[in-house]
Design an enzyme around this catalytic site. Sequence first.
Site, mmCIF file in Angstrom:
data_model
loop_
_atom_site.group_PDB
_atom_site.id
_atom_site.type_symbol
_atom_site.label_atom_id
_atom_site.label_comp_id
_atom_site.label_asym_id
_atom_site.label_seq_id
_atom_site.Cartn_x
_atom_site.Cartn_y
_atom_site.Cartn_z
ATOM 1 N N PRO A 112 37.959 40.229 36.469
ATOM 2 C CA PRO A 112 39.199 39.804 37.116
ATOM 3 C C PRO A 112 38.990 38.532 37.946
ATOM 4 C CG PRO A 112 38.411 41.906 38.042
ATOM 5 C CD PRO A 112 37.404 41.457 37.039
ATOM 6 N N GLY A 113 40.003 37.720 38.040
ATOM 7 C CA GLY A 113 39.930 36.536 38.897
ATOM 8 C C GLY A 113 39.455 35.281 38.185
ATOM 9 N N CYS A 114 39.118 35.396 36.897
ATOM 10 C CA CYS A 114 38.717 34.205 36.155
ATOM 11 C C CYS A 114 39.919 33.720 35.363
ATOM 12 C CB CYS A 114 37.602 34.532 35.161
ATOM 13 S SG CYS A 114 36.095 35.022 35.959
ATOM 14 N N GLN A 115 40.175 32.428 35.407
ATOM 15 C CA GLN A 115 41.292 31.903 34.617
ATOM 16 C C GLN A 115 40.945 31.850 33.138
ATOM 17 O OE1 GLN A 115 43.390 28.509 35.893
ATOM 18 N NE2 GLN A 115 43.746 29.300 37.947
ATOM 19 N N SER A 116 39.680 31.544 32.854
ATOM 20 C CA SER A 116 39.266 31.672 31.464
ATOM 21 C C SER A 116 38.761 33.107 31.294
ATOM 22 C CB SER A 116 38.192 30.648 31.120
ATOM 23 O OG SER A 116 37.228 30.597 32.135
#
Lengths: 428, 140
Positions: free
Chosen positions: B54-58
């Site tokens: 969670p929290g990664c744009q990729s």
Amino acid sequence: MNTYPLGKSVQHDFPFFELNPGITYLDSTATSLKPSVVIEAITDYYSRYSVNIHRGVYALSVEATEKFEAVRKAVLNFLQAPNEIEAIFTKGTTESINLLAVSLERVKKELAPFFSNWQSGLEKDDVILISESEHHSNLVPWQMLAERTGAKVVYIPVRADGSLQTEFISQNEFSHHKLKIVALSATSNVSGVVHDLTPFRELARKNGAIFMIDAAQAICHAETSWAEFSADFIAFSAHKMLGPTGLGILAGNRDVLSVMPPFHGGGDMIALVKKEGTTYNHPPHRFEAGTPPIAEAIGFGAALQYLNKIGMKNVEQWEHDLTAYALAQLEENGWHNYGPSSDDVISGRVRKAGAISFGIEGVHPHDIGTILDETGVAIRAGHHCCQLLMQSWGVPATARASLYIYNDRDDIDRLIDGLRMVKKIFKK
Amino acid sequence: MTDQIKKIEDIEREIIEEFEFFDDWADKYSHIIEMGEALPPLPESDKTEQNLVPGCQSRVWLVAEIQDGKIFFHADSDASITKGLIALLTRVLSGQPQNSVVTANLDFINQIGLGKHLSPTRANGFTGMIRKMKMLAARE
């Protein structure tokens, strides 16, 4: 046309540049930078007359009220709106559209005199027509409305260059079910394409449906007018056009608004409150429950003055030249441009605001953004709140550089230098 | 799994020395990207919603297996820099005792000269990766 020099000539009006030396800001489609005049107007309100508006019986409250209401007039003047148009202050385009969707859910037959397909409120299988290219703010509120009423959302497909498939209309009759709402953005926040909305407007008119325009990316980038939009409602945000965050507009015909149910309940939106029930104020106040964003409105007034001084024709011309320059550079390097080509833009075949979505074969847009950030170039990478458009194009994300009045060719050159660095690092 | 494993701090020191070799930030990125490319492929069946960090744009997928109190990580990402970053973390933490992973302070990040980029709020979600690795290690 009296050309007003933009780019570097106006950068000294924006404290951002002095405070962030070496940063090339290419993310104005997300939000624009703010000139000193806007910041000063807000500071002046908070320092000198930070009192509440409406019904104040003392001079400072009267002054605040007058300044606040003067911005409403300035907004309508900016839109070249005729007298019968009213502007409602909201907290942004998103809230403007939610306001409309919630109010329309509560409409029964009040709109029948204005729209022939609204003899009744929204019912099962009624059609809300939007497009695949909509920002989530002009998509999710309609999906939610459809979920609550049983209406269905129909999506106009997009072409590879980001324009809307007008032939969609002739392939769909819309006669089996009632077309009640057509809600489209005038300009794409991803491709910058200025859509030709004429066929969709005509479709709405023919069917007696409501025609709404999400003008969040339109009003800030070109000279526009109420007559040109020729919509029943338009929605936009102040922060995309040098104004503060937390302020938006929903503009519409006063007679139509005056029969529409309110959105939020609270202070300011009432006429008479009794235990048995409440009668509502006239628009625009009916739709402005609670203390409004006073400082933001006053700041927006300063932004509109600033833009009026420059002239929106100049803004459009400046962005047009800069966009054509950027597209030509991208094409020369063989990088992918999602949207109209430089030829399309230069020849005027496609109108395009300064939002450029691009990609480098084999490099993830986030990786492009990361390396550009190291070179001091601020762009955005992602789905840009347009997941349907990404799905239609078959990509998870794009990189997007977007321009405004303070950018110039040097910024594009730095972007291109940064992209060469990306190429080098990724050996593409 | 009876081999003597290197301590986390030793691997961290190794990485810091490795990065000292590059004086150009672009070369450091190239090195990170190469580390990502060298990651063993993650089976498609592991690329599930549940395994996303969670929290990664990729998108970053992370799975762990635990053997004899040691945790082994397998990861992949659709973005190359992010994939390199998770490879870097996997190199340090994979095969370590669960408890060492949970308590690792991973200070090497600040010493490889990309600290500006790897700050916690960045879209690459470096912090999210570390949190997920520690959470997986904290399980029974």
